[in-house]
Every structure is written in structure tokens, then in C-alpha cells.
Motif scaffolding. Structure first.
Motif, PDB file in Angstrom:
ATOM      1  N   LEU A 131       0.849  -1.180   0.000  1.00 33.14           N
ATOM      2  CA  LEU A 131       0.000   0.000   0.000  1.00 33.14           C
ATOM      3  C   LEU A 131       0.889   1.237   0.000  1.00 33.14           C
ATOM      4  O   LEU A 131       2.027   1.192   0.498  1.00 33.14           O
ATOM      5  N   ARG A 132       0.344   2.317  -0.507  1.00 31.91           N
ATOM      6  CA  ARG A 132       1.069   3.589  -0.526  1.00 31.91           C
ATOM      7  C   ARG A 132       0.212   4.641   0.154  1.00 31.91           C
ATOM      8  O   ARG A 132      -0.850   4.992  -0.350  1.00 31.91           O
ATOM      9  N   LEU A 133       0.671   5.119   1.287  1.00 29.52           N
ATOM     10  CA  LEU A 133      -0.062   6.126   2.048  1.00 29.52           C
ATOM     11  C   LEU A 133       0.465   7.520   1.721  1.00 29.52           C
ATOM     12  O   LEU A 133       1.658   7.696   1.506  1.00 29.52           O
ATOM     13  N   SER A 134      -0.450   8.476   1.724  1.00 30.79           N
ATOM     14  CA  SER A 134      -0.072   9.863   1.492  1.00 30.79           C
ATOM     15  C   SER A 134      -0.553  10.737   2.629  1.00 30.79           C
ATOM     16  O   SER A 134      -1.653  10.542   3.151  1.00 30.79           O
ATOM     17  N   CYS A 135       0.277  11.704   2.983  1.00 32.93           N
ATOM     18  CA  CYS A 135      -0.061  12.699   3.991  1.00 32.93           C
ATOM     19  C   CYS A 135       0.057  14.057   3.333  1.00 32.93           C
ATOM     20  O   CYS A 135       1.156  14.468   2.932  1.00 32.93           O
ATOM     21  N   LEU A 136      -1.074  14.725   3.208  1.00 31.39           N
ATOM     22  CA  LEU A 136      -1.082  16.053   2.610  1.00 31.39           C
ATOM     23  C   LEU A 136      -1.241  17.081   3.711  1.00 31.39           C
ATOM     24  O   LEU A 136      -2.193  17.032   4.490  1.00 31.39           O
ATOM     25  N   GLY A 137      -0.299  18.003   3.777  1.00 32.97           N
ATOM     26  CA  GLY A 137      -0.350  19.053   4.781  1.00 32.97           C
ATOM     27  C   GLY A 137      -0.581  20.405   4.147  1.00 32.97           C
ATOM     28  O   GLY A 137       0.202  20.843   3.311  1.00 32.97           O
ATOM     29  N   SER A 138      -1.655  21.039   4.542  1.00 33.01           N
ATOM     30  CA  SER A 138      -1.926  22.375   4.032  1.00 33.01           C
ATOM     31  C   SER A 138      -1.163  23.380   4.882  1.00 33.01           C
ATOM     32  O   SER A 138      -0.873  23.139   6.039  1.00 33.01           O
ATOM     33  N   GLY A 139      -0.844  24.508   4.318  1.00 33.20           N
ATOM     34  CA  GLY A 139      -0.157  25.531   5.096  1.00 33.20           C
ATOM     35  C   GLY A 139       1.336  25.557   4.854  1.00 33.20           C
ATOM     36  O   GLY A 139       1.947  24.566   4.462  1.00 33.20           O
ATOM     37  N   SER A 140       1.936  26.698   5.136  1.00 27.78           N
ATOM     38  CA  SER A 140       3.332  26.921   4.774  1.00 27.78           C
ATOM     39  C   SER A 140       4.325  26.252   5.715  1.00 27.78           C
ATOM     40  O   SER A 140       5.486  26.070   5.347  1.00 27.78           O
ATOM     41  N   THR A 141       3.919  25.871   6.928  1.00 29.57           N
ATOM     42  CA  THR A 141       4.903  25.326   7.861  1.00 29.57           C
ATOM     43  C   THR A 141       5.142  23.836   7.675  1.00 29.57           C
ATOM     44  O   THR A 141       6.092  23.294   8.224  1.00 29.57           O
ATOM     45  N   PHE A 142       4.301  23.163   6.918  1.00 25.13           N
ATOM     46  CA  PHE A 142       4.437  21.713   6.767  1.00 25.13           C
ATOM     47  C   PHE A 142       5.800  21.348   6.200  1.00 25.13           C
ATOM     48  O   PHE A 142       6.445  20.393   6.652  1.00 25.13           O
ATOM     49  N   SER A 143       6.245  22.089   5.216  1.00 26.80           N
ATOM     50  CA  SER A 143       7.485  21.735   4.532  1.00 26.80           C
ATOM     51  C   SER A 143       8.735  22.074   5.337  1.00 26.80           C
ATOM     52  O   SER A 143       9.841  21.722   4.918  1.00 26.80           O
ATOM     53  N   ILE A 144       8.609  22.730   6.473  1.00 25.90           N
ATOM     54  CA  ILE A 144       9.783  23.076   7.263  1.00 25.90           C
ATOM     55  C   ILE A 144       9.844  22.310   8.571  1.00 25.90           C
ATOM     56  O   ILE A 144      10.556  22.689   9.495  1.00 25.90           O
ATOM     57  N   ASN A 145       9.073  21.230   8.665  1.00 28.23           N
ATOM     58  CA  ASN A 145       9.088  20.365   9.834  1.00 28.23           C
ATOM     59  C   ASN A 145       9.407  18.934   9.443  1.00 28.23           C
ATOM     60  O   ASN A 145       9.023  18.479   8.363  1.00 28.23           O
ATOM     61  N   ALA A 146      10.099  18.237  10.334  1.00 31.11           N
ATOM     62  CA  ALA A 146      10.198  16.783  10.165  1.00 31.11           C
ATOM     63  C   ALA A 146       8.799  16.201  10.297  1.00 31.11           C
ATOM     64  O   ALA A 146       8.007  16.663  11.121  1.00 31.11           O
ATOM     65  N   ILE A 147       8.494  15.208   9.488  1.00 29.26           N
ATOM     66  CA  ILE A 147       7.172  14.599   9.497  1.00 29.26           C
ATOM     67  C   ILE A 147       7.311  13.101   9.752  1.00 29.26           C
ATOM     68  O   ILE A 147       8.141  12.430   9.129  1.00 29.26           O
ATOM     69  N   GLY A 148       6.485  12.609  10.633  1.00 29.48           N
ATOM     70  CA  GLY A 148       6.502  11.185  10.934  1.00 29.48           C
ATOM     71  C   GLY A 148       5.188  10.523  10.583  1.00 29.48           C
ATOM     72  O   GLY A 148       4.133  11.162  10.603  1.00 29.48           O
ATOM     73  N   TRP A 149       5.269   9.254  10.272  1.00 29.45           N
ATOM     74  CA  TRP A 149       4.082   8.406  10.161  1.00 29.45           C
ATOM     75  C   TRP A 149       3.975   7.598  11.450  1.00 29.45           C
ATOM     76  O   TRP A 149       4.956   7.008  11.897  1.00 29.45           O
ATOM     77  N   TYR A 150       2.794   7.586  12.005  1.00 26.91           N
ATOM     78  CA  TYR A 150       2.509   6.875  13.240  1.00 26.91           C
ATOM     79  C   TYR A 150       1.368   5.899  12.996  1.00 26.91           C
ATOM     80  O   TYR A 150       0.594   6.072  12.062  1.00 26.91           O
ATOM     81  N   ARG A 151       1.253   4.911  13.851  1.00 26.79           N
ATOM     82  CA  ARG A 151       0.119   4.002  13.745  1.00 26.79           C
ATOM     83  C   ARG A 151      -0.375   3.616  15.121  1.00 26.79           C
ATOM     84  O   ARG A 151       0.381   3.606  16.083  1.00 26.79           O
TER      85      ARG A 151
END
Length: 116
Positions: free
Chosen positions: A18-38
Motif C-alpha cells: 500500500l502507498r499512504l499519502s499525507c497532505l499538509g496544508s499551510g506553509s509550515t508543513f514543509s519546514i518540519n520533520a514529518i513522521g508516520w505513526y500508527r
């Protein structure tokens, strides 16, 4: 206010992908580390994979070699291969401040169910 929208979950047989996607709106999304959690039923939420702004990645031991996290602009993707029944959970994305605090409110998550 950044909103997180997870998608791509579903029902798959063991060994599938499977391929999961996380779409973040807003300008700060691209300047943060992002994690996938379950979070599986009856269990605590756990970190699966994380990617830094510069593209450095880390994975939980149980998914190394099977999952790949990547990012492009405001989307963070989790490619999941060789899925196992124990991967069944609701998957979420977020930007961690530490192990318990997060930058954004949690999204609705996406359900991944792996049948044996």
C-alpha cells in the motif's frame, strides 16, 4: 492552521503493498520533520517512520526494509511493502516536537488492514 489529510489505506493480503499519502496544508508543513505513526486497537500510538526536512529517514525496527518514507513539497508518502497482519492499524502523520508533543492537530488517519 495546518490540516493533515491521510489517505491510501485499505484492505490487503499479507505480502501485499500500500502507498499512504499525507497532505499538509499551510506553509509550515514543509519546514518540519514529518513522521508516520500508527495505532492498533488496544495499543499505544507508535512511530513507524520519520523524515527530516533534509530527507534523512529513520524507521521502527519492525518495518525496516519494508517501508519507505519520502517527501515532496507538502506531501509525505509511506510506501509499505511485504505487509504483515501486525501492520494492521490506523496510520497518522504529524510533526513531532518530542515523543509526546506534536506541532499539528491529528488528522482522521487512514485504516490499513492486512489479512493473513
Amino acid at each position: 492552521q495546518v490540516q493533515l489529510v491521510e489517505s491510501g489505506g485499505g484492505l490487503v493480503q499479507a505480502g501485499g503493498s500500500l502507498r499512504l499519502s499525507c497532505l499538509g496544508s499551510g506553509s509550515t508543513f514543509s519546514i518540519n520533520a514529518i513522521g508516520w505513526y500508527r495505532q492498533a486497537p488496544g495499543k499505544q500510538r507508535e512511530l513507524v517512520a520519520i523524515i527530516s526536512v533534509g530527507g534523512n529517514t529513520n524507521y521502527a525496527e519492525g518495518v525496516k526494509g519494508r517501508f519507505t518514507i519520502s517527501r515532496d513539497k507538502n506531501t509525505v508518502t509511506l510506501q509499505m511493502n511485504s505487509l504483515k497482519p501486525e501492520d494492521t492499524a490506523v496510520y497518522y502523520c504529524n510533526a513531532p516536537l518530542n515523543s509526546v508533543l506534536f506541532v499539528y492537530s491529528w488528522g482522521q488517519g487512514t485504516q490499513v488492514t492486512v489479512s493473513s
